[in-house]
Design an enzyme around this catalytic site. Structure first.
Site, PDB file in Angstrom:
ATOM      1  N   CYS A   2     -56.586 -13.074  28.409  1.00 36.57           N
ATOM      2  CA  CYS A   2     -57.858 -12.665  29.007  1.00 36.57           C
ATOM      3  C   CYS A   2     -58.818 -12.320  27.882  1.00 36.57           C
ATOM      4  O   CYS A   2     -58.434 -12.268  26.715  1.00 36.57           O
ATOM      5  CB  CYS A   2     -57.641 -11.420  29.848  1.00 36.57           C
ATOM      6  SG  CYS A   2     -56.280 -11.588  30.996  1.00 36.57           S
ATOM      7  N   ARG A  27     -61.342 -17.606  27.269  1.00 37.96           N
ATOM      8  CA  ARG A  27     -60.023 -16.973  27.268  1.00 37.96           C
ATOM      9  C   ARG A  27     -59.433 -16.858  28.676  1.00 37.96           C
ATOM     10  O   ARG A  27     -58.268 -16.490  28.851  1.00 37.96           O
ATOM     11  CB  ARG A  27     -60.102 -15.580  26.659  1.00 37.96           C
ATOM     12  CG  ARG A  27     -60.723 -15.544  25.280  1.00 37.96           C
ATOM     13  CD  ARG A  27     -60.701 -14.151  24.725  1.00 37.96           C
ATOM     14  NE  ARG A  27     -59.354 -13.675  24.545  1.00 37.96           N
ATOM     15  CZ  ARG A  27     -58.595 -13.934  23.497  1.00 37.96           C
ATOM     16  NH1 ARG A  27     -59.069 -14.656  22.511  1.00 37.96           N
ATOM     17  NH2 ARG A  27     -57.372 -13.465  23.397  1.00 37.96           N
ATOM     18  N   TRP A  78     -57.241 -14.392  32.984  1.00 35.82           N
ATOM     19  CA  TRP A  78     -56.401 -15.572  33.203  1.00 35.82           C
ATOM     20  C   TRP A  78     -55.082 -15.020  33.698  1.00 35.82           C
ATOM     21  O   TRP A  78     -54.345 -14.387  32.947  1.00 35.82           O
ATOM     22  CB  TRP A  78     -56.228 -16.353  31.908  1.00 35.82           C
ATOM     23  CG  TRP A  78     -55.488 -17.644  32.061  1.00 35.82           C
ATOM     24  CD1 TRP A  78     -55.981 -18.824  32.511  1.00 35.82           C
ATOM     25  CD2 TRP A  78     -54.108 -17.888  31.737  1.00 35.82           C
ATOM     26  NE1 TRP A  78     -54.997 -19.787  32.507  1.00 35.82           N
ATOM     27  CE2 TRP A  78     -53.834 -19.231  32.039  1.00 35.82           C
ATOM     28  CE3 TRP A  78     -53.077 -17.108  31.243  1.00 35.82           C
ATOM     29  CZ2 TRP A  78     -52.589 -19.810  31.850  1.00 35.82           C
ATOM     30  CZ3 TRP A  78     -51.829 -17.668  31.053  1.00 35.82           C
ATOM     31  CH2 TRP A  78     -51.598 -19.008  31.359  1.00 35.82           C
ATOM     32  N   ASN A 104     -55.592  -7.058  27.730  1.00 35.52           N
ATOM     33  CA  ASN A 104     -55.275  -8.464  27.485  1.00 35.52           C
ATOM     34  C   ASN A 104     -53.872  -8.496  26.914  1.00 35.52           C
ATOM     35  O   ASN A 104     -53.623  -7.860  25.886  1.00 35.52           O
ATOM     36  CB  ASN A 104     -56.276  -9.059  26.485  1.00 35.52           C
ATOM     37  CG  ASN A 104     -55.831 -10.424  25.969  1.00 35.52           C
ATOM     38  OD1 ASN A 104     -55.186 -11.172  26.694  1.00 35.52           O
ATOM     39  ND2 ASN A 104     -56.164 -10.736  24.733  1.00 35.52           N
ATOM     40  N   GLY A 105     -52.968  -9.194  27.566  1.00 35.23           N
ATOM     41  CA  GLY A 105     -51.600  -9.264  27.055  1.00 35.23           C
ATOM     42  C   GLY A 105     -50.629  -9.211  28.198  1.00 35.23           C
ATOM     43  O   GLY A 105     -50.960  -9.560  29.336  1.00 35.23           O
ATOM     44  N   GLU A 489     -52.416 -37.666  23.245  1.00 40.09           N
ATOM     45  CA  GLU A 489     -53.584 -36.784  23.226  1.00 40.09           C
ATOM     46  C   GLU A 489     -54.646 -37.266  24.230  1.00 40.09           C
ATOM     47  O   GLU A 489     -55.258 -36.457  24.933  1.00 40.09           O
ATOM     48  CB  GLU A 489     -54.153 -36.720  21.800  1.00 40.09           C
ATOM     49  CG  GLU A 489     -55.439 -35.945  21.613  1.00 40.09           C
ATOM     50  CD  GLU A 489     -55.332 -34.457  21.965  1.00 40.09           C
ATOM     51  OE1 GLU A 489     -54.246 -33.972  22.247  1.00 40.09           O
ATOM     52  OE2 GLU A 489     -56.386 -33.807  21.980  1.00 40.09           O
ATOM     53  N   LYS A 493     -56.047 -35.033  27.332  1.00 42.23           N
ATOM     54  CA  LYS A 493     -57.473 -34.739  27.524  1.00 42.23           C
ATOM     55  C   LYS A 493     -57.881 -35.078  28.947  1.00 42.23           C
ATOM     56  O   LYS A 493     -58.576 -34.316  29.594  1.00 42.23           O
ATOM     57  CB  LYS A 493     -58.362 -35.546  26.555  1.00 42.23           C
ATOM     58  CG  LYS A 493     -58.378 -35.150  25.100  1.00 42.23           C
ATOM     59  CD  LYS A 493     -59.065 -33.863  24.799  1.00 42.23           C
ATOM     60  CE  LYS A 493     -58.136 -32.704  24.924  1.00 42.23           C
ATOM     61  NZ  LYS A 493     -57.364 -32.302  23.795  1.00 42.23           N
ATOM     62  N   GLU A 496     -56.318 -32.621  31.652  1.00 45.10           N
ATOM     63  CA  GLU A 496     -56.744 -31.219  31.692  1.00 45.10           C
ATOM     64  C   GLU A 496     -58.179 -31.025  32.168  1.00 45.10           C
ATOM     65  O   GLU A 496     -58.484 -29.996  32.753  1.00 45.10           O
ATOM     66  CB  GLU A 496     -56.512 -30.513  30.346  1.00 45.10           C
ATOM     67  CG  GLU A 496     -57.340 -31.002  29.197  1.00 45.10           C
ATOM     68  CD  GLU A 496     -57.081 -30.186  27.932  1.00 45.10           C
ATOM     69  OE1 GLU A 496     -57.312 -30.719  26.846  1.00 45.10           O
ATOM     70  OE2 GLU A 496     -56.668 -29.039  28.032  1.00 45.10           O
ATOM     71  N   HIS A 512     -39.049 -49.766  29.686  1.00 45.12           N
ATOM     72  CA  HIS A 512     -37.869 -48.993  30.083  1.00 45.12           C
ATOM     73  C   HIS A 512     -38.144 -48.074  31.263  1.00 45.12           C
ATOM     74  O   HIS A 512     -37.520 -47.035  31.390  1.00 45.12           O
ATOM     75  CB  HIS A 512     -37.327 -48.215  28.876  1.00 45.12           C
ATOM     76  CG  HIS A 512     -36.991 -49.125  27.737  1.00 45.12           C
ATOM     77  ND1 HIS A 512     -35.845 -49.882  27.712  1.00 45.12           N
ATOM     78  CD2 HIS A 512     -37.694 -49.445  26.628  1.00 45.12           C
ATOM     79  CE1 HIS A 512     -35.842 -50.620  26.620  1.00 45.12           C
ATOM     80  NE2 HIS A 512     -36.958 -50.364  25.938  1.00 45.12           N
ATOM     81  N   LYS A 611     -58.485 -21.090  26.660  1.00 41.86           N
ATOM     82  CA  LYS A 611     -58.555 -21.648  25.310  1.00 41.86           C
ATOM     83  C   LYS A 611     -57.335 -21.291  24.465  1.00 41.86           C
ATOM     84  O   LYS A 611     -56.782 -22.133  23.785  1.00 41.86           O
ATOM     85  CB  LYS A 611     -59.844 -21.155  24.622  1.00 41.86           C
ATOM     86  CG  LYS A 611     -60.095 -21.768  23.248  1.00 41.86           C
ATOM     87  CD  LYS A 611     -60.375 -23.241  23.356  1.00 41.86           C
ATOM     88  CE  LYS A 611     -60.509 -23.905  22.008  1.00 41.86           C
ATOM     89  NZ  LYS A 611     -60.309 -25.364  22.124  1.00 41.86           N
TER      90      LYS A 611
HETATM   91  O1  M6R Z   1     -54.839 -22.672  19.494  1.00 40.99           O
HETATM   92  P1  M6R Z   1     -53.694 -23.648  19.485  1.00 40.99           P
HETATM   93  O2  M6R Z   1     -53.954 -24.847  18.676  1.00 40.99           O
HETATM   94  O3  M6R Z   1     -52.390 -22.971  19.091  1.00 40.99           O
HETATM   95  O4  M6R Z   1     -53.519 -24.068  20.997  1.00 40.99           O
HETATM   96  C1  M6R Z   1     -52.444 -24.867  21.404  1.00 40.99           C
HETATM   97  C2  M6R Z   1     -52.726 -25.499  22.766  1.00 40.99           C
HETATM   98  O5  M6R Z   1     -52.828 -24.507  23.753  1.00 40.99           O
HETATM   99  C3  M6R Z   1     -54.005 -26.324  22.751  1.00 40.99           C
HETATM  100  O6  M6R Z   1     -53.957 -27.283  21.740  1.00 40.99           O
HETATM  101  C4  M6R Z   1     -54.237 -27.019  24.096  1.00 40.99           C
HETATM  102  O7  M6R Z   1     -53.224 -27.935  24.347  1.00 40.99           O
HETATM  103  C5  M6R Z   1     -55.583 -27.720  24.021  1.00 40.99           C
HETATM  104  N1  M6R Z   1     -56.629 -26.786  24.311  1.00 40.99           N
HETATM  105  C6  M6R Z   1     -55.680 -28.898  24.901  1.00 40.99           C
HETATM  106  O8  M6R Z   1     -56.897 -29.533  24.756  1.00 40.99           O
END
Ligand code: M6R
Length: 616
Positions: A2, A27, A78, A104-105, A489, A493, A496, A512, A611
């Site tokens: 959060c 966050r 979150w 937060n935590g 990747e 993208k 998400e 396969h 994030k």
């Molecule tokens: O801050 P980080 O690079 O450790 O975050 C890891 C993942 O949570 C992050 O790369 C996530 O998969 C991306 N935001 C996706 O776009």
């Protein structure tokens, strides 16, 4: 995970808190709330939904006077414990209505404490661990007749888990107590005011003087501008160390783009240039964190790279590069898996931890495990001063600048750039790469920012493809060799931000199983640039065509063979295979953006995501 924020000073707290929360929404944004304190009381507003919803609710229903007060705390959530709703939103209030807390935590032992407090007569309205904490503090305070700060300190010593908190006592709004373990917390200070936030961005307009609370520290902030910094375990007084933050505010604004993600995609020519700045000059690669540990790198028996999400995809590319240039065996692991098995790490081994935020809980746990096993831990991270950056043996910043969009884009290409530099440097030092190849790759690396700029000029074709396929339910992404992680990747993208189901595969693996999914409705994005597996990729394309799949191919400019087969082609400049991921990923980022945009999704704040994932 959060975002938390607080203010104590002479200005009205409400606008500072509400605007600050908007900057912390990366966050979490499933619910939010604020409490504004005045002498002898407070007003509390909470709602499910984003900070915008909170602001709307407040401006419709609350009288201006109710918003007045010069102490305030706020939270954007979150969800971890309890679904997103008004009741589970923070701030949380203790049973006597005296203590108001944001957190937060995650409190791991909250259940046992909740049972204990319930037996003492405490009532819980929410499903959160935070409500348990605020009541524990109240219980300890009242039972032992303690000051707020001492009750907080003793309570935190009973807690297992991670937290950054801010707590205010209704009858003493001239004081805020804050504390941190595991989750980030920055304190902004100027002549007469204190600002608290999960990162300093929300208060940059007011002050650049920042104290980063360290794990296990708490502070008592008073309106008379007293700052009392203490160690949570033994109450020892600490002297604050304040740093001046150098950040350009333009970097954290949208700069005319509709979404941060789009702005960040288009920033990549500059961010890659910044990543290279001062590190690559002609044929010389100069990296402070490596120079001073060069023997470690020369003698390394193996390297393990740990990361999550997009950073894990960059790590896979790093594996290709390090094995190719430096001839050192490399393993890539999900941090969340690495931390829970008993990995074999020996003294001469190197563990590289990669994280944009430097605060991903699983990556941090993996870092700690690697250190405990005696490995030399090298960090690759974007956020300056983050936990990761402060706790590795050596490392490199990616220098991509603040990344606000939840979907990582510029941090991915910056990570690949750093890994490329690292692999070339170690390869040279270990004499495993020929001088000519090294020289050529250094030269090509220097040309990347300009090639990225050219590649990004593909709006028309991205638009056409997106309009053709925005209603489909599935996508497949294929790549081979060093471009297989790029396919992963691209699929991530798309998933998400557009919520279209997508899978990434090594192209040859199609046969396969996944090939069963191909029919005339299935778009297949395939990276088909000219490289060592070009002919093989053409074979894979034929296999898809034979099953009527729709081919969207990423090809080199002027390509003829693939263009004859594909339904759509996206051209990128020619570059060595080893550097190609820096270009091939760009159309995939833009395609995901555009599809999500056309589908009307909030690109910067996709559902269920945040994030930085600071819970495991
Ligand atoms: O801050 P980080 O690079 O450790 O975050 C890891 C993942 O949570 C992050 O790369 C996530 O998969 C991306 N935001 C996706 O776009």
């Amino acid at each position: 995970m959060c975002g938390i924020i607080g203010y104590l000073g002479y200005r009205e707290a409400y606008p500072i808190i509400i605007n600050g929360l908007k900057k912390l929404e990366y966050r979490g944004y499933d619910s939010s709330g604020i409490a504004i304190f005045y002498d002898g009381g407070y007003n509390l507003y909470k709602t499910i939904g984003s900070v915008y919803e909170l602001e709307k609710k407040i401006s419709y229903n609350i009288k201006i006077d109710e918003k007045k007060g010069t102490t305030g705390i706020g939270h954007t959530r979150w969800a971890t414990h309890g679904i997103p709703n008004d009741i589970n939103a923070h701030p949380h209030v203790s049973n006597s209505n005296e203590l108001i807390l944001i957190h937060n935590g995650i409190i791991e032992n909250y259940h046992a404490i909740k049972i204990f407090l319930s037996k003492k007569g405490f009532i819980f309205n929410s499903k959160t661990d935070t409500e348990v904490l605020v009541n524990l503090i109240e219980y300890i305070k009242n039972e032992n007749q303690l000051s707020l700060e001492e009750a907080v300190r003793i309570s935190l010593n009973e807690i297992i888990g991670a937290y950054s908190i801010a707590i205010v006592e209704k009858s003493h709004p001239e004081r805020i107590v804050i504390a941190k373990l595991g989750s980030p917390l920055a304190l902004g200070i100027n002549d007469k005011e204190f600002f608290i936030a999960s990162d300093p961005i929300p208060f940059l307009n007011y002050t650049r003087n920042v104290l980063d609370l360290k794990d296990g520290e708490m502070a008592i902030l008073k309106r008379n501008h007293e700052l009392d910094l203490r160690k949570i375990t033994n109450n020892h007084k600490l002297s604050p160390s304040i740093r001046e933050l150098h950040i350009n505010l333009k970097q954290i604004e949208k700069g005319g783009y509709k979404y941060f993600m789009l702005k960040e995609i288009h920033e990549q020519p500059k961010t890659i240039f910044d990543t290279l700045r001062g590190r690559l000059s002609n044929e010389l690669i100069c990296i402070e964190g490596i120079e001073s540990n060069i023997d470690r790198f020369i003698n390394a028996k193996s390297i393990t790279i740990v990361a999550c999400g997009t950073s894990w995809h960059a790590s896979l590319i790093g594996e290709y590069l390090l094995e190719d240039f430096a001839k050192v065996p490399v393993e890539v692991e999900y941090a969340s898996e690495f931390r829970y098995r008993n990995p074999i790490i020996e003294e001469q081994d190197i563990v590289i931890v990669i994280s944009q935020s430097g605060e991903t809980a699983d990556t941090i746990a993996a870092l700690k495990l690697a250190k405990a096993k005696g490995a030399f831990v090298f960090g690759i991270c974007n956020v300056v001063g983050s936990f990761l950056a402060r706790n590795v043996d050596a490392g490199m910043y990616t220098h991509a600048g603040p990344e606000i969009g939840v979907a990582s884009t510029k941090s991915f290409t910056a990570q690949i750039t750093v890994l490329f530099l690292l692999a070339l440097k170690i390869g040279k030092q270990r004499s495993k790469i020929t001088h000519d190849r090294y020289k050529l790759l250094c030269k090509e690396l220097g040309s990347i920012p300009e090639k990225v700029r050219i590649t990004l000029k593909i709006d028309n074709i991205i638009d056409t493809i997106s309009r053709n396929y925005h209603n489909v339910e599935n996508f497949i992404y294929l790549g081979r060799g060093i471009n297989f992680p790029v396919a992963l990747e691209g699929a991530l993208k798309l998933k998400e931000i557009s919520y279209i189901h997508a899978e990434g595969y090594p192209a040859a693996e199609m046969k396969h199983g996944p090939i069963a999914l191909i029919d005339e409705k299935m778009p297949v994005v395939i990276i088909a640039t000219q490289n060592s597996v070009y002919e093989k990729i053409i074979g894979n394309i034929q296999e898809i065509k034979a099953r009527k799949g729709k081919i969207i191919a990423i090809v080199n400019k002027g390509d003829f063979q693939v263009s004859m087969l594909a339904d759509h082609i996206i051209e990128i400049p020619t570059i060595s295979e080893e550097l190609s991921p820096l270009l091939t990923v760009l159309p995939l980022q833009l395609l995901a953006y555009k599809l999500a945009y056309i589908r009307g999704k909030n690109v910067d704040q996709p559902r269920n995501l945040a994030k930085s994932v600071t819970v495991e």
